[in-house]
Design a protein around this motif. Structure first.
Motif, PDB file in Angstrom:
ATOM      1  N   THR A 172     -13.343 -14.131  22.704  1.00 48.32           N
ATOM      2  CA  THR A 172     -14.429 -14.133  23.353  1.00 48.32           C
ATOM      3  C   THR A 172     -14.350 -13.976  24.776  1.00 48.32           C
ATOM      4  O   THR A 172     -13.438 -14.698  25.259  1.00 48.32           O
ATOM      5  N   ASP A 218     -17.281 -10.223  12.871  1.00 47.95           N
ATOM      6  CA  ASP A 218     -17.596 -10.043  14.521  1.00 47.95           C
ATOM      7  C   ASP A 218     -17.118  -9.157  15.378  1.00 47.95           C
ATOM      8  O   ASP A 218     -17.338  -8.590  16.362  1.00 47.95           O
ATOM      9  N   THR A 272     -19.973 -14.090  15.751  1.00 46.77           N
ATOM     10  CA  THR A 272     -19.339 -14.538  16.825  1.00 46.77           C
ATOM     11  C   THR A 272     -18.127 -15.282  16.859  1.00 46.77           C
ATOM     12  O   THR A 272     -18.064 -15.987  15.747  1.00 46.77           O
TER      13      THR A 272
END
Length: 425
Positions: free
Chosen positions: A9, A200, A252
């Motif tokens: 991320t 994700d 996520t």
């Protein structure tokens, strides 16, 4: 890396680590070769490797500086999730862009189309080009010119915990239907969930799509394909695996969560790539490194396929030190450095000659991943190639949360593609 949209991320840009006294990023205005032909000045290198890899890449960059003592390499590790946007912002604003960047294969055509990359044809950056794997070269080309040098190549595979599958009394699944059946035994006998499904990241959707005989687009004939029957079946498969509890997923942080689940033994299997081999082996489930098994990605109802990924080395068109940058790319993509990368990280070389080196040839992960790479599906190397993933990501989330049916998701993705690709049917 790699490969699509995979990676961590987005996080803050890691501060540059100067390997010697350096000037500001972007190279010295007086850099290049001095009157004696010796390279000098600063080369700023943006490395997009992950936490398990970056120490190795920094050390490799130091090796170039030892060979060229008048060149200062400014090493900066940029998290993968940030790198694309940061480079575009810097290059588009003509301020702060690196001289050399470790560029995901899907980014090359995009950056070249924007005019941000220097063509490498006829420069020292491209050395012994006939030694490159043909499939690795594909992603370096755009409109007849070469904009990158292949560094590593990869694809996805099924990582599995040998002990958990043995304790459950199941074989490595050859397709997702077999995996769904084996999941009940795995849960009953070991308590582990069968599969971590990367819900994700749309790059991980591709094996499901390829497994149904589908693709995103046909770039040659300019046809959108993802909204056909294969696309619908692919969305149905991921939904079914999660709903049946054969798989666990997250909206996520899938990179971290998947690796943690695999390392801790809470899942028996995960679809992953060679970039996570060392990370997986660091977990308690793989104190015995031989417990980590690697097999082909499970197939769908009609086929089996995994996307071709990898990383290239590109030079910024606005670099003020092109000659040293070309030399740096030549060094970092050389057979010597590719061999060192494989020996340290088990990443796959892009040079054919490196596979003949005994230490590489006998690497257990190379033995599996090289045939897998040879059979991997090449993605469309078009300027919009990287943009094809966002519509899939949106629709994957909707399907997995129940806010869209597989049919609706496939249609919406196809509609988004046709808006993006104006001349596609």
């Amino acid at each position: 890396m790699r490969r699509g949209i995979r990676g961590a991320t987005a996080t803050a840009l890691v501060a540059g680590l100067a390997l010697a006294a350096t000037a500001c990023g972007g190279g010295d205005s007086d850099g290049g070769a001095n009157s004696g032909g010796e390279l000098s000045g600063t080369v700023t290198f943006w490395d997009t490797s992950n936490d398990a890899e970056k120490a190795t890449y920094r050390k490799l960059a130091e090796g170039f500086q030892k060979e060229h003592p008048k060149v200062h390499v400014k090493y900066v590790n940029v998290p993968f999730g940030d790198a694309n946007a940061k480079f575009k912002n810097a290059a588009g604003g003509n301020s702060g862009a690196p001289d050399v960047m470790r560029t995901e294969v899907a980014w090359v055509a995009d950056f070249a189309n924007l005019g941000y990359l220097a063509p490498l044809d006829g420069t020292p950056a491209l050395d012994k080009t006939d030694d490159y794997l043909p499939q690795a070269v594909g992603s370096t080309k755009f409109k007849g010119k070469t904009y990158a040098a292949p560094q590593v190549i990869d694809t996805l595979a099924l990582f599995y915990n040998k002990k958990l599958l043995k304790d459950a009394g199941v074989e490595v699944p050859r397709n997702f239907a077999e995996l769904a059946t084996a999941a009940k035994k795995i849960k009953a006998k070991t308590g582990a969930t069968a599969l971590y499904l990367r819900g994700d990241d749309p790059y991980w959707f591709l094996p499901y799509l390829y497994g149904e005989g589908g693709d995103m687009v046909d770039a040659r004939d300019k046809v959108v394909e993802i909204d056909d029957g294969a696309g619908v079946k692919a969305f149905k498969t991921i939904k079914s695996l999660v709903d049946s509890k054969a798989a666990v997923t997250d909206a996520t942080d899938g990179q971290e969560n998947q690796l943690r689940a695999l390392k801790d033994g809470t899942v028996a299997m995960a679809v992953d790539g060679p970039w996570d081999i060392e990370g997986a082996r660091a977990g308690k489930s793989f104190k015995d490194k031989k417990n980590l098994g690697v097999a082909p990605v499970p197939g769908g109802s009609t086929a089996q396929g995994s996307p071709q990924g990898g990383w290239n080395l590109s030079v910024y068109a606005g670099s003020k030190n092109l000659q040293a940058s070309y030399a740096f790319v030549k060094y970092m993509s050389s057979a010597k450095v590719q061999q060192q990368t494989n020996e340290k990280l088990s990443l796959l070389p892009t040079r054919k000659s490196v596979y003949e080196v005994p230490a590489v040839k006998n690497n257990e992960m190379v033995k599996f991943f090289k045939p897998a790479v040879d059979g991997a599906v090449q993605r469309p190397w078009i300027a919009e190639g990287n943009s094809l993933f966002e519509p899939i990501k949106v629709q994957m989330n909707k399907v997995l949360t129940g806010s869209a049916t597989p049919e609706q998701a496939a249609k919406a993705t196809g509609d988004a593609y046709r808006k993006l690709l104006k001349d596609y049917k």
